[in-house]
Design a protein around this motif. Structure first.
Motif, PDB file in Angstrom:
ATOM      1  N   ARG A   1       0.830  -1.211   0.000  1.00  0.00           N
ATOM      2  CA  ARG A   1       0.000   0.000   0.000  1.00  0.00           C
ATOM      3  C   ARG A   1       0.861   1.256   0.000  1.00  0.00           C
ATOM      4  O   ARG A   1       1.760   1.414   0.829  1.00  0.00           O
ATOM      5  CB  ARG A   1      -0.909   0.036   1.236  1.00  0.00           C
ATOM      6  N   ALA A   2       0.559   2.175  -0.905  1.00  0.00           N
ATOM      7  CA  ALA A   2       1.298   3.441  -0.975  1.00  0.00           C
ATOM      8  C   ALA A   2       1.132   4.247   0.307  1.00  0.00           C
ATOM      9  O   ALA A   2       2.073   4.917   0.749  1.00  0.00           O
ATOM     10  CB  ALA A   2       0.826   4.251  -2.176  1.00  0.00           C
ATOM     11  N   ALA A   3      -0.034   4.183   0.922  1.00  0.00           N
ATOM     12  CA  ALA A   3      -0.281   4.935   2.157  1.00  0.00           C
ATOM     13  C   ALA A   3       0.693   4.547   3.257  1.00  0.00           C
ATOM     14  O   ALA A   3       1.064   5.370   4.095  1.00  0.00           O
ATOM     15  CB  ALA A   3      -1.722   4.719   2.627  1.00  0.00           C
ATOM     16  N   ARG A   4       1.149   3.308   3.244  1.00  0.00           N
ATOM     17  CA  ARG A   4       2.085   2.826   4.266  1.00  0.00           C
ATOM     18  C   ARG A   4       3.372   3.653   4.265  1.00  0.00           C
ATOM     19  O   ARG A   4       3.880   4.039   5.312  1.00  0.00           O
ATOM     20  CB  ARG A   4       2.400   1.353   4.024  1.00  0.00           C
ATOM     21  N   LEU A   5       3.878   3.958   3.083  1.00  0.00           N
ATOM     22  CA  LEU A   5       5.111   4.740   2.979  1.00  0.00           C
ATOM     23  C   LEU A   5       4.909   6.168   3.472  1.00  0.00           C
ATOM     24  O   LEU A   5       5.809   6.770   4.054  1.00  0.00           O
ATOM     25  CB  LEU A   5       5.624   4.739   1.539  1.00  0.00           C
ATOM     26  N   LEU A   6       3.708   6.704   3.273  1.00  0.00           N
ATOM     27  CA  LEU A   6       3.412   8.053   3.757  1.00  0.00           C
ATOM     28  C   LEU A   6       3.315   8.073   5.276  1.00  0.00           C
ATOM     29  O   LEU A   6       3.768   9.016   5.925  1.00  0.00           O
ATOM     30  CB  LEU A   6       2.124   8.576   3.118  1.00  0.00           C
ATOM     31  N   VAL A   7       2.702   7.035   5.849  1.00  0.00           N
ATOM     32  CA  VAL A   7       2.618   6.918   7.311  1.00  0.00           C
ATOM     33  C   VAL A   7       4.032   6.877   7.892  1.00  0.00           C
ATOM     34  O   VAL A   7       4.342   7.571   8.864  1.00  0.00           O
ATOM     35  CB  VAL A   7       1.809   5.661   7.728  1.00  0.00           C
ATOM     36  N   GLU A   8       4.896   6.091   7.278  1.00  0.00           N
ATOM     37  CA  GLU A   8       6.264   5.984   7.772  1.00  0.00           C
ATOM     38  C   GLU A   8       7.041   7.285   7.589  1.00  0.00           C
ATOM     39  O   GLU A   8       7.795   7.698   8.467  1.00  0.00           O
ATOM     40  CB  GLU A   8       6.981   4.827   7.086  1.00  0.00           C
ATOM     41  N   GLY A   9       6.842   7.947   6.448  1.00  0.00           N
ATOM     42  CA  GLY A   9       7.553   9.190   6.179  1.00  0.00           C
ATOM     43  C   GLY A   9       7.145  10.320   7.106  1.00  0.00           C
ATOM     44  O   GLY A   9       7.994  11.092   7.576  1.00  0.00           O
ATOM     45  N   ALA A  10       5.847  10.430   7.389  1.00  0.00           N
ATOM     46  CA  ALA A  10       5.349  11.523   8.229  1.00  0.00           C
ATOM     47  C   ALA A  10       5.338  11.155   9.706  1.00  0.00           C
ATOM     48  O   ALA A  10       5.326  12.034  10.566  1.00  0.00           O
ATOM     49  CB  ALA A  10       3.940  11.916   7.786  1.00  0.00           C
ATOM     50  N   GLY A  11       5.279   9.860   9.994  1.00  0.00           N
ATOM     51  CA  GLY A  11       5.167   9.438  11.389  1.00  0.00           C
ATOM     52  C   GLY A  11       3.810   9.750  11.981  1.00  0.00           C
ATOM     53  O   GLY A  11       3.668   9.907  13.193  1.00  0.00           O
ATOM     54  N   ALA A  12       2.795   9.837  11.112  1.00  0.00           N
ATOM     55  CA  ALA A  12       1.454  10.192  11.577  1.00  0.00           C
ATOM     56  C   ALA A  12       0.405   9.641  10.615  1.00  0.00           C
ATOM     57  O   ALA A  12       0.700   9.381   9.444  1.00  0.00           O
ATOM     58  CB  ALA A  12       1.307  11.706  11.688  1.00  0.00           C
ATOM     59  N   PHE A  13      -0.820   9.489  11.119  1.00  0.00           N
ATOM     60  CA  PHE A  13      -1.955   9.082  10.299  1.00  0.00           C
ATOM     61  C   PHE A  13      -3.240   9.487  11.007  1.00  0.00           C
ATOM     62  O   PHE A  13      -3.221   9.820  12.195  1.00  0.00           O
ATOM     63  CB  PHE A  13      -1.945   7.569  10.018  1.00  0.00           C
ATOM     64  N   ILE A  14      -4.329   9.464  10.268  1.00  0.00           N
ATOM     65  CA  ILE A  14      -5.649   9.718  10.846  1.00  0.00           C
ATOM     66  C   ILE A  14      -6.547   8.537  10.526  1.00  0.00           C
ATOM     67  O   ILE A  14      -6.585   8.065   9.384  1.00  0.00           O
ATOM     68  CB  ILE A  14      -6.254  11.041  10.326  1.00  0.00           C
ATOM     69  N   VAL A  15      -7.250   8.046  11.545  1.00  0.00           N
ATOM     70  CA  VAL A  15      -8.246   6.992  11.385  1.00  0.00           C
ATOM     71  C   VAL A  15      -9.607   7.666  11.322  1.00  0.00           C
ATOM     72  O   VAL A  15     -10.000   8.383  12.252  1.00  0.00           O
ATOM     73  CB  VAL A  15      -8.210   6.001  12.565  1.00  0.00           C
ATOM     74  N   ASN A  16     -10.317   7.468  10.213  1.00  0.00           N
ATOM     75  CA  ASN A  16     -11.672   7.983  10.021  1.00  0.00           C
ATOM     76  C   ASN A  16     -12.631   6.809  10.158  1.00  0.00           C
ATOM     77  O   ASN A  16     -12.529   5.828   9.419  1.00  0.00           O
ATOM     78  CB  ASN A  16     -11.818   8.601   8.630  1.00  0.00           C
TER      79      ASN A  16
END
Length: 163
Positions: free
Chosen positions: A63-78
């Motif tokens: 999943r591409a989103a996984r790399l963004l989570v790792e890069g930013a160190g953050a995510f939002i659960v909706n």
């Protein structure tokens, strides 16, 4: 791992049916790193701590989103609503511009919050680990709010070996 050889599942068909009965919610995890952003429909989200409040999410390794989570160190659960499937339909087969036609606002680190979600949780990654074909992230909750309210979408599968 743990000094054991790789396990082979016996009665795979029966185990798959039993595993599919493990209920979960349906969520959209949003992520942003620099100028890239993404969202992914997720069902493997669970609270894992009261103090500090935290959740785990599991994202497929591809999943591409996984790399963004790792890069930013953050995510939002909706949290998706039970009685309105518009977000579920949108994110199960998203268009190329993934947020096109979806009402959003910016949250932690500029990550998008889905305005029509039941609620959202803003999370900072405090730990991660590989787990088979997924990566498990522990996110400490640093913000959140109930939006539309109502009941969340609860999901069970016929077979626990696929979505």
């Amino acid at each position: 791992m743990f000094g054991r050889e790789e396990n082979v599942v016996k009665n795979k068909k029966q185990v798959g049916k039993a595993l599919g009965r493990v209920a979960s919610g349906l969520f959209v995890v949003t992520a942003k790193c620099e100028d890239k952003e993404d969202a992914v429909l997720a069902s493997w989200v669970n609270q894992c701590s009261f103090d500090p409040p935290a959740v785990t999410i599991a994202l497929g390794t591809l999943r591409a989103a996984r790399l963004l989570v790792e890069g930013a160190g953050a995510f939002i659960v909706n949290v998706l609503p039970k009685d309105d499937t518009a977000l579920l339909k949108h994110f199960s087969r998203p268009p190329e511009d993934i947020f096109k036609g979806v009402k959003t606002r910016k949250g932690l680190e500029g990550i998008r919050i889905l305005s029509d979600a039941v609620s959202y949780l803003e999370c900072e990654v405090v730990q991660s680990m590989q787990s088979g074909d997924h990566v498990l992230y522990v996110g400490e909750i640093v913000g959140g709010k109930t939006l539309k309210g109502g009941d969340p979408y609860i999901h069970v599968r016929d077979n626990g070996f696929n979505y």
